[in-house]
Design a protein around this motif. Structure first.
Motif, PDB file in Angstrom:
ATOM      1  N   VAL A 146       0.788  -1.255   0.030  1.00 59.63           N
ATOM      2  CA  VAL A 146      -0.234   0.006  -0.068  1.00 59.63           C
ATOM      3  C   VAL A 146       1.053   0.910   0.089  1.00 59.63           C
ATOM      4  N   LEU A 147       0.572   1.789  -0.356  1.00 62.51           N
ATOM      5  CA  LEU A 147       1.169   3.582  -0.663  1.00 62.51           C
ATOM      6  C   LEU A 147      -0.020   4.662  -0.328  1.00 62.51           C
ATOM      7  N   PRO A 148       0.081   6.046   1.020  1.00 55.29           N
ATOM      8  CA  PRO A 148      -0.736   6.362   1.066  1.00 55.29           C
ATOM      9  C   PRO A 148      -0.266   8.033  -0.639  1.00 55.29           C
ATOM     10  N   LEU A 149      -1.181   8.573  -1.488  1.00 63.94           N
ATOM     11  CA  LEU A 149      -1.579   9.257  -2.078  1.00 63.94           C
ATOM     12  C   LEU A 149      -1.825  10.780  -1.522  1.00 63.94           C
ATOM     13  N   LEU A 150      -2.219  11.081  -0.375  1.00 64.79           N
ATOM     14  CA  LEU A 150      -2.805  12.270   0.233  1.00 64.79           C
ATOM     15  C   LEU A 150      -3.804  12.382   1.356  1.00 64.79           C
ATOM     16  N   ALA A 151      -2.880  13.207   2.187  1.00 65.15           N
ATOM     17  CA  ALA A 151      -4.242  13.222   3.351  1.00 65.15           C
ATOM     18  C   ALA A 151      -5.228  14.049   3.367  1.00 65.15           C
ATOM     19  N   VAL A 152      -6.609  13.809   3.980  1.00 61.69           N
ATOM     20  CA  VAL A 152      -7.614  14.726   4.082  1.00 61.69           C
ATOM     21  C   VAL A 152      -7.349  15.706   5.348  1.00 61.69           C
ATOM     22  N   PHE A 153      -7.261  14.938   6.214  1.00 59.82           N
ATOM     23  CA  PHE A 153      -7.410  15.692   7.975  1.00 59.82           C
ATOM     24  C   PHE A 153      -5.543  15.361   8.141  1.00 59.82           C
ATOM     25  N   GLN A 154      -5.319  17.068   8.142  1.00 65.72           N
ATOM     26  CA  GLN A 154      -4.533  17.743   8.558  1.00 65.72           C
ATOM     27  C   GLN A 154      -4.544  17.495   9.687  1.00 65.72           C
ATOM     28  N   THR A 155      -5.146  17.553  10.693  1.00 69.77           N
ATOM     29  CA  THR A 155      -5.179  17.456  12.342  1.00 69.77           C
ATOM     30  C   THR A 155      -6.009  16.754  12.184  1.00 69.77           C
ATOM     31  N   SER A 156      -5.229  15.717  13.726  1.00 73.92           N
ATOM     32  CA  SER A 156      -6.304  14.625  14.091  1.00 73.92           C
ATOM     33  C   SER A 156      -7.379  15.443  14.520  1.00 73.92           C
ATOM     34  N   PRO A 157      -8.603  14.773  13.914  1.00 73.59           N
ATOM     35  CA  PRO A 157     -10.159  15.129  15.188  1.00 73.59           C
ATOM     36  C   PRO A 157     -10.124  14.281  16.793  1.00 73.59           C
ATOM     37  N   GLN A 158      -9.216  13.205  16.473  1.00 77.64           N
ATOM     38  CA  GLN A 158      -8.808  12.182  17.998  1.00 77.64           C
ATOM     39  C   GLN A 158      -9.048  13.534  19.071  1.00 77.64           C
ATOM     40  N   ALA A 159      -9.654  13.284  20.652  1.00 78.21           N
ATOM     41  CA  ALA A 159      -9.290  14.168  21.326  1.00 78.21           C
ATOM     42  C   ALA A 159      -9.947  13.182  22.326  1.00 78.21           C
ATOM     43  N   ILE A 160     -10.086  13.935  23.555  1.00 76.61           N
ATOM     44  CA  ILE A 160     -10.255  13.633  25.040  1.00 76.61           C
ATOM     45  C   ILE A 160     -11.490  14.779  24.976  1.00 76.61           C
ATOM     46  N   MET A 161     -12.061  14.202  25.856  1.00 80.75           N
ATOM     47  CA  MET A 161     -13.769  15.307  26.200  1.00 80.75           C
ATOM     48  C   MET A 161     -14.082  14.958  27.585  1.00 80.75           C
ATOM     49  N   THR A 162     -14.332  15.875  28.874  1.00 85.79           N
ATOM     50  CA  THR A 162     -14.365  16.352  30.221  1.00 85.79           C
ATOM     51  C   THR A 162     -15.642  17.540  29.997  1.00 85.79           C
ATOM     52  N   HIS A 163     -15.687  17.621  31.264  1.00 87.29           N
ATOM     53  CA  HIS A 163     -16.537  18.354  31.094  1.00 87.29           C
ATOM     54  C   HIS A 163     -16.289  19.381  31.885  1.00 87.29           C
ATOM     55  N   GLU A 164     -16.666  21.204  30.598  1.00 88.34           N
ATOM     56  CA  GLU A 164     -16.072  22.280  31.180  1.00 88.34           C
ATOM     57  C   GLU A 164     -16.090  23.001  32.485  1.00 88.34           C
ATOM     58  N   SER A 165     -17.570  22.209  33.466  1.00 83.85           N
ATOM     59  CA  SER A 165     -17.160  22.332  34.485  1.00 83.85           C
ATOM     60  C   SER A 165     -16.256  22.475  35.678  1.00 83.85           C
ATOM     61  N   ARG A 166     -15.246  21.148  34.861  1.00 84.06           N
ATOM     62  CA  ARG A 166     -14.318  20.925  35.785  1.00 84.06           C
ATOM     63  C   ARG A 166     -12.933  21.621  35.536  1.00 84.06           C
ATOM     64  N   GLY A 167     -13.131  23.012  34.433  1.00 85.85           N
ATOM     65  CA  GLY A 167     -11.815  23.975  34.394  1.00 85.85           C
ATOM     66  C   GLY A 167     -11.005  23.456  34.037  1.00 85.85           C
ATOM     67  N   ALA A 168     -10.551  22.483  33.449  1.00 88.05           N
ATOM     68  CA  ALA A 168      -9.619  21.393  33.040  1.00 88.05           C
ATOM     69  C   ALA A 168      -8.991  22.303  31.425  1.00 88.05           C
ATOM     70  N   LYS A 169      -7.733  22.771  31.862  1.00 91.87           N
ATOM     71  CA  LYS A 169      -6.646  23.662  30.854  1.00 91.87           C
ATOM     72  C   LYS A 169      -6.848  22.435  29.191  1.00 91.87           C
ATOM     73  N   GLY A 170      -6.675  21.789  29.571  1.00 95.15           N
ATOM     74  CA  GLY A 170      -5.561  20.526  29.049  1.00 95.15           C
ATOM     75  C   GLY A 170      -6.056  19.390  29.020  1.00 95.15           C
ATOM     76  N   ILE A 171      -5.499  18.192  28.299  1.00 98.25           N
ATOM     77  CA  ILE A 171      -5.307  16.612  28.894  1.00 98.25           C
ATOM     78  C   ILE A 171      -4.850  16.399  30.313  1.00 98.25           C
ATOM     79  N   ALA A 172      -3.837  16.884  30.385  1.00 99.15           N
ATOM     80  CA  ALA A 172      -3.134  16.634  31.555  1.00 99.15           C
ATOM     81  C   ALA A 172      -4.045  16.882  33.179  1.00 99.15           C
ATOM     82  N   ASP A 173      -4.566  18.893  33.059  1.00 97.31           N
ATOM     83  CA  ASP A 173      -5.639  18.112  34.228  1.00 97.31           C
ATOM     84  C   ASP A 173      -6.468  16.978  34.070  1.00 97.31           C
ATOM     85  N   VAL A 174      -7.630  17.052  33.007  1.00 93.93           N
ATOM     86  CA  VAL A 174      -8.259  16.017  32.730  1.00 93.93           C
ATOM     87  C   VAL A 174      -7.983  14.541  32.981  1.00 93.93           C
TER      88      VAL A 174
END
Length: 365
Positions: A148-176
């Motif tokens: 297999v060979l890659p030709l092009l990449a649609v997503f330049q930034t991966s949409p994978q994320a960590i979701m938490t509650h805004e009420s927790r006040g986390a500033k990033g994944i380290a806080d989560v």
């Protein structure tokens, strides 16, 4: 969007967006990919053909050959998605509907995917001509000898994320990761990366179930997500999701990577180039106006409602149209990004050694 493994049970999240539960999704994860019964030469159901009036060719449709010159038959090719039809694949459907594929002499059948569908193996084995994968999957497959060979990449930034509650006040994944409960699939590369970087010793790790019900009910609950999906579901249920991209932590594999087999590139490089050109044109059109392709995909994926199609298409735009993509073109891939990812996968023990990039990127356009 991504390895299909990271989308396990994801239809549950999408089904939670609609008022009436969906009992039978259009393409379940247990199914093999199925064509939608149409190719790039067909017109949308209930709409007029692509050709314009007054005898002029429609935009994106090749002009008729000169009188007495037989038209070259379109090359029939298959594209296999690694998930069900949704906005992350919108540009491919738009390339078909707008005539971008036809203009390049291609008649493209798009096959829907689901969990467990072996897209990479299907491409490598020649059952299909093109497929969708993630960059980490491509490197892993190459390390195992897949053609297999890659030709092009649609997503330049991966949409994978960590979701938490805004009420927790986390500033990033380290806080989560300092407290509470985290639903995540620990065997995936991005999870291994986060575990190595921050440790999971202060958070209770539980299996990811694909939905948002527990997130909505528990303010101390966080989970993996795609920012184009679960956060939309949670907001529509009255919750307060805050998301943090894994890419911001330094692990950012290309997602929705178009792949082909090396043999096809060697045998017919112009066909591969034509597919890539049409794909880019389709994505430019979709990003400008996703209405037409969304309507087509909505008929194929009834677990996602129209409002969610619109919201997801808008949420993914900045992940596709990054500053680099605007400068160098949609689908751009760099050797540096592939080198970084390969080194990370070796460091995580996913790969025994990094593959030779000269061979890997020979068809990147």
């Amino acid at each position: 969007m991504h390895s299909s493994d990271s989308r396990r049970l994801f239809l549950q999240a999408l089904a939670s967006l609609v008022a009436v539960p969906v009992l039978a999704p259009a393409c379940s994860r247990s199914q093999s990919p199925e064509g939608d019964g149409r190719s790039s030469a067909a017109s949308p159901a209930g709409s007029a053909p692509a050709a314009s009036t007054q005898g002029a060719p429609a935009q994106g449709t090749p002009a008729a050959p000169a009188q007495g010159t037989p038209a070259a038959p379109a090359a029939k090719v298959k594209l296999a998605l690694n998930w069900v039809p949704e906005p992350e694949f919108g540009g491919f459907y738009e390339a078909r509907e707008s005539g971008a594929f036809a203009k390049e002499g291609l008649e493209v059948e798009i096959l829907g995917g689901g969990a467990g569908v072996p897209v990479v193996q299907m491409v490598a084995g020649g059952q299909i001509d093109f497929g969708i994968s993630g960059a980490d999957e491509v490197l892993t497959a190459r390390a195992r000898g897949a053609d297999v060979l890659p030709l092009l990449a649609v997503f330049q930034t991966s949409p994978q994320a960590i979701m938490t509650h805004e009420s927790r006040g986390a500033k990033g994944i380290a806080d989560v990761l300092k407290s509470g409960t985290l639903a995540i699939e620990p065997g995936l590369p991005y999870a291994a990366y986060l575990k190595k970087k921050y440790g999971f010793d202060k958070v209770k790790v539980v299996p990811y179930d694909g939905g948002v019900a527990r997130f909505v009910a528990d303010k101390d609950f966080s989970q993996q997500c795609f920012i184009t999906a679960e956060p939309i579901a949670a907001r529509r249920k009255g919750s307060d999701p805050a998301t943090f991209l894994v890419a911001s932590e330094g692990f950012n594999p290309y997602v929705v990577v178009v792949i082909t087999r090396a043999a096809l590139w060697k045998e017919n490089p112009e066909r591969v180039r034509a597919f890539a050109r049409a794909t880019r044109e389709g994505w430019r059109t979709y990003l400008h106006d996703p209405t037409r392709a969304n309507a087509i995909m909505a008929k194929l994926n009834t677990s996602m409602d129209a409002e969610t199609f619109v919201a997801a298409a808008e949420a993914q735009r900045p992940l596709i149209e990054t500053p680099e993509a605007k400068e160098k073109g949609l689908g751009v891939m760099t050797r540096e990004r592939w080198e970084t990812l390969a080194k990370q996968l070796v460091d995580l023990g996913v790969l025994p050694k990094a593959p030779t990039l000269d061979d890997l990127l020979v068809a990147s356009l």
